[in-house]
Design a protein around this motif. Sequence first.
Motif, PDB file in Angstrom:
ATOM      1  N   GLU A   1     -10.686  -5.386   7.042  1.00  0.00           N
ATOM      2  CA  GLU A   1     -10.197  -6.228   5.944  1.00  0.00           C
ATOM      3  C   GLU A   1     -10.925  -6.306   5.188  1.00  0.00           C
ATOM      4  O   GLU A   1     -10.883  -5.829   3.873  1.00  0.00           O
ATOM      5  CB  GLU A   1      -8.939  -7.361   5.747  1.00  0.00           C
ATOM      6  CG  GLU A   1      -8.848  -7.100   6.898  1.00  0.00           C
ATOM      7  CD  GLU A   1      -7.358  -6.798   6.262  1.00  0.00           C
ATOM      8  OE1 GLU A   1      -7.020  -5.566   5.991  1.00  0.00           O
ATOM      9  OE2 GLU A   1      -6.025  -6.810   7.502  1.00  0.00           O
TER      10      GLU A   1
ATOM     11  N   HIS B   1     -11.730  -2.867   4.037  1.00  0.00           N
ATOM     12  CA  HIS B   1     -10.920  -2.641   2.732  1.00  0.00           C
ATOM     13  C   HIS B   1     -11.191  -2.940   1.730  1.00  0.00           C
ATOM     14  O   HIS B   1     -10.906  -2.307   0.703  1.00  0.00           O
ATOM     15  CB  HIS B   1      -9.628  -2.637   3.741  1.00  0.00           C
ATOM     16  CG  HIS B   1      -8.663  -1.889   4.006  1.00  0.00           C
ATOM     17  ND1 HIS B   1      -6.803  -2.742   5.105  1.00  0.00           N
ATOM     18  CD2 HIS B   1      -9.326  -1.011   5.007  1.00  0.00           C
ATOM     19  CE1 HIS B   1      -7.412  -1.812   5.869  1.00  0.00           C
ATOM     20  NE2 HIS B   1      -7.728  -1.073   5.728  1.00  0.00           N
TER      21      HIS B   1
ATOM     22  N   TYR C   1       1.145  -1.616   0.227  1.00  0.00           N
ATOM     23  CA  TYR C   1      -0.174  -0.114   0.215  1.00  0.00           C
ATOM     24  C   TYR C   1       0.781   1.463   0.293  1.00  0.00           C
ATOM     25  O   TYR C   1       0.594   2.250  -0.621  1.00  0.00           O
ATOM     26  CB  TYR C   1      -0.618   0.164   0.905  1.00  0.00           C
ATOM     27  CG  TYR C   1      -1.894  -0.781   1.198  1.00  0.00           C
ATOM     28  CD1 TYR C   1      -3.351  -0.328  -0.420  1.00  0.00           C
ATOM     29  CD2 TYR C   1      -2.660  -2.055   2.141  1.00  0.00           C
ATOM     30  CE1 TYR C   1      -4.302  -1.151  -0.359  1.00  0.00           C
ATOM     31  CE2 TYR C   1      -4.329  -2.408   1.277  1.00  0.00           C
ATOM     32  CZ  TYR C   1      -5.095  -2.040   0.533  1.00  0.00           C
ATOM     33  OH  TYR C   1      -6.104  -2.574   0.591  1.00  0.00           O
TER      34      TYR C   1
ATOM     35  N   GLU D   1      -2.880  -1.437   8.237  1.00  0.00           N
ATOM     36  CA  GLU D   1      -2.180  -2.760   8.414  1.00  0.00           C
ATOM     37  C   GLU D   1      -0.957  -2.733   9.522  1.00  0.00           C
ATOM     38  O   GLU D   1      -1.054  -3.203   9.595  1.00  0.00           O
ATOM     39  CB  GLU D   1      -2.295  -3.241   6.802  1.00  0.00           C
ATOM     40  CG  GLU D   1      -2.711  -2.906   5.081  1.00  0.00           C
ATOM     41  CD  GLU D   1      -4.024  -3.553   5.528  1.00  0.00           C
ATOM     42  OE1 GLU D   1      -4.031  -4.350   6.652  1.00  0.00           O
ATOM     43  OE2 GLU D   1      -4.716  -3.404   4.845  1.00  0.00           O
TER      44      GLU D   1
ATOM     45  N   GLU E   1      -6.816  -8.506   0.139  1.00  0.00           N
ATOM     46  CA  GLU E   1      -7.496  -8.129   1.028  1.00  0.00           C
ATOM     47  C   GLU E   1      -8.638  -9.805   0.921  1.00  0.00           C
ATOM     48  O   GLU E   1      -8.866 -10.023   2.136  1.00  0.00           O
ATOM     49  CB  GLU E   1      -8.513  -6.984   0.897  1.00  0.00           C
ATOM     50  CG  GLU E   1      -7.626  -5.729   0.496  1.00  0.00           C
ATOM     51  CD  GLU E   1      -7.171  -5.578   2.135  1.00  0.00           C
ATOM     52  OE1 GLU E   1      -7.613  -6.178   2.969  1.00  0.00           O
ATOM     53  OE2 GLU E   1      -6.424  -4.551   2.192  1.00  0.00           O
TER      54      GLU E   1
END
Length: 186
Positions: A170, A173, A62, A88, A138
């Motif tokens: 998650e 996300h 990321y 994260e 993810e």
Amino acid sequence: MATPASPGKERPFLTDIQTLRARARQHIERGAITESYRADRETVVRLLNEALATEIVCTLRYRRHYFMAVGINADAVAEEFLQHANEEQGHADRIAARIVQLNGEPNFNPEGLATRSHAEYVEGTSLEEMIREDLVAERIAIDSYREIIGYLGDRDTTTKRMMEDILAVEEEHADDLVSLLEKLKP
Ligand SMILES: [Fe+2]
Ligand SMILES: [Fe+2]
């Protein structure tokens, strides 16, 4: 005067106080890991170290995407990448702390990191490819964390609760990334 009920009859599923007190004095060096810890500690530490590697790889991916995001929609997407990267990192920290609490050692060794991680480190070239790869990662994390939660069951409820918290994030996300992909559609 009524005779007091025996503690065993009153609370059939609870250990009596004397036994609890005596047990707590044994192996005090194990800290939070007491006699009643029912999971296989070594397995839990191993699973958590895999989850830790996953979180570190996701953080790195990321962050790379945050710095590399270019194009007309880059600003909003980059912001999202950065937010995910930081979350994260927070997950990695929580997992590492729990490993220590379980008398294990968090594995931060960069060697073998990508192999220990469930999710992959894919750089991606376009903004869309980055988002897609993040989404795949993810989805891998979601599946593997769900498995870990299933394994933990009621054997280690603290670790289970932590993993459930992380799993929920998650899922958010993944949801964010799907929305971003939608917005990128011409
Ligand atoms: Fe995470
Ligand atoms: Fe995530």
